[in-house]
Motif scaffolding. Structure first.
Motif, PDB file in Angstrom:
ATOM      1  N   PHE A 104       6.577   7.771  28.777  1.00  0.00           N
ATOM      2  CA  PHE A 104       5.703   6.851  28.045  1.00  0.00           C
ATOM      3  C   PHE A 104       6.367   5.493  27.872  1.00  0.00           C
ATOM      4  CE2 PHE A 104       3.434  10.688  26.910  1.00  0.00           C
ATOM      5  CZ  PHE A 104       2.129  10.264  27.011  1.00  0.00           C
ATOM      6  N   ARG A 105       7.677   5.502  27.578  1.00  0.00           N
ATOM      7  CA  ARG A 105       8.383   4.227  27.433  1.00  0.00           C
ATOM      8  C   ARG A 105       8.319   3.447  28.740  1.00  0.00           C
ATOM      9  NH1 ARG A 105      12.232   7.720  24.977  1.00  0.00           N
ATOM     10  NH2 ARG A 105      13.822   7.279  26.560  1.00  0.00           N
ATOM     11  N   LEU A 112       2.982  -3.404  30.297  1.00  0.00           N
ATOM     12  CA  LEU A 112       3.107  -4.670  29.568  1.00  0.00           C
ATOM     13  C   LEU A 112       3.560  -5.781  30.512  1.00  0.00           C
ATOM     14  CD1 LEU A 112       4.641  -3.253  26.293  1.00  0.00           C
ATOM     15  CD2 LEU A 112       2.368  -4.291  26.541  1.00  0.00           C
ATOM     16  N   GLY A 113       4.435  -5.448  31.448  1.00  0.00           N
ATOM     17  CA  GLY A 113       4.842  -6.429  32.454  1.00  0.00           C
ATOM     18  C   GLY A 113       3.669  -6.839  33.326  1.00  0.00           C
ATOM     19  N   LYS A 114       2.885  -5.863  33.748  1.00  0.00           N
ATOM     20  CA  LYS A 114       1.709  -6.142  34.570  1.00  0.00           C
ATOM     21  C   LYS A 114       0.716  -7.039  33.827  1.00  0.00           C
ATOM     22  CE  LYS A 114       0.118  -2.831  37.186  1.00  0.00           C
ATOM     23  NZ  LYS A 114      -0.586  -1.636  37.711  1.00  0.00           N
ATOM     24  N   LEU A 115       0.630  -6.841  32.497  1.00  0.00           N
ATOM     25  CA  LEU A 115      -0.298  -7.626  31.681  1.00  0.00           C
ATOM     26  C   LEU A 115       0.284  -8.994  31.301  1.00  0.00           C
ATOM     27  CD1 LEU A 115      -1.619  -4.806  29.324  1.00  0.00           C
ATOM     28  CD2 LEU A 115      -2.849  -5.898  31.210  1.00  0.00           C
ATOM     29  N   ASP A 123      10.441  -6.435  22.128  1.00  0.00           N
ATOM     30  CA  ASP A 123      10.376  -4.978  22.023  1.00  0.00           C
ATOM     31  C   ASP A 123      10.905  -4.292  23.282  1.00  0.00           C
ATOM     32  OD1 ASP A 123       9.071  -4.866  19.435  1.00  0.00           O
ATOM     33  OD2 ASP A 123       7.300  -5.646  20.453  1.00  0.00           O
ATOM     34  N   ILE A 124      10.871  -4.997  24.402  1.00  0.00           N
ATOM     35  CA  ILE A 124      11.303  -4.421  25.675  1.00  0.00           C
ATOM     36  C   ILE A 124      12.816  -4.558  25.867  1.00  0.00           C
ATOM     37  CG2 ILE A 124      11.112  -4.647  28.191  1.00  0.00           C
ATOM     38  CD1 ILE A 124       8.155  -5.406  27.753  1.00  0.00           C
ATOM     39  N   ILE A 125      13.411  -5.642  25.385  1.00  0.00           N
ATOM     40  CA  ILE A 125      14.842  -5.897  25.598  1.00  0.00           C
ATOM     41  C   ILE A 125      15.725  -4.720  25.180  1.00  0.00           C
ATOM     42  CG2 ILE A 125      16.784  -7.341  24.834  1.00  0.00           C
ATOM     43  CD1 ILE A 125      14.871  -9.744  25.066  1.00  0.00           C
ATOM     44  N   PRO A 126      15.514  -4.100  24.021  1.00  0.00           N
ATOM     45  CA  PRO A 126      16.368  -2.948  23.667  1.00  0.00           C
ATOM     46  C   PRO A 126      16.284  -1.794  24.672  1.00  0.00           C
ATOM     47  CG  PRO A 126      15.135  -3.696  21.747  1.00  0.00           C
ATOM     48  CD  PRO A 126      14.607  -4.441  22.937  1.00  0.00           C
ATOM     49  N   MET A 127      15.216  -1.745  25.431  1.00  0.00           N
ATOM     50  CA  MET A 127      15.058  -0.669  26.408  1.00  0.00           C
ATOM     51  C   MET A 127      16.070  -0.785  27.545  1.00  0.00           C
ATOM     52  SD  MET A 127      10.936  -0.367  26.560  1.00  0.00           S
ATOM     53  CE  MET A 127      11.002   0.993  27.721  1.00  0.00           C
TER      54      MET A 127
END
Length: 135
Positions: A104-105, A112-115, A123-127
């Motif tokens: 899911f992550r 979100l990148g596609k959008l 919110d994505i950077i910590p990933m």
């Protein structure tokens, strides 16, 4: 009634019946109806179909599926919303960046990148430090 009036009524009825058949047999309408099927595979296929066809009319229904009890349905809903270009679903998709399931992550980040969801970058950077390689 006069014969002409009966003919006009008959033509009008035929046109309305044909319109109803066309609506019912339209592939998009069929897929939208299948979103509510009992079978998970049929529902997933319908979500994917609507996503691939870019059916913007189905955005509210697919967004609602992000809260479905079935995890497969939720995954396909995220994926389809990205394919449709549903920017209005960005806040709902962003919540999956913290999901316990790495699948899911990952799909949330890709979607979100596609959008082009620049507001989700913090919110994505910590990933980037995620211990699961697939994310």
């Amino acid at each position: 009634m006069t014969r002409t009036l009966l003919i006009v009524i008959g033509i009008a009825c035929a046109v309305m019946a044909a319109a109803g058949i066309m609506w019912y047999n339209n592939p998009l309408n069929t897929a939208r109806r299948q979103l509510y099927d009992k079978d998970t595979e049929i529902r997933c296929s319908a979500i994917n179909t609507l996503g691939k066809l870019g059916d913007k009319k189905s955005i509210p229904e697919i967004t609602e599926l992000l809260w479905d009890d079935d995890s497969e349905i939720r995954w396909w809903a995220i994926y389809a919303l990205g394919n449709i270009g549903a920017k209005e679903a960005i806040p709902d998709i962003t919540r999956f960046l913290d999901d316990a399931n790495p699948d899911f992550r990952r799909v949330a980040a890709l979607t979100l990148g596609k959008l082009g969801a620049k507001e989700s970058i913090p919110d994505i950077i910590p990933m980037l430090k995620d211990n699961v390689w697939i994310v």
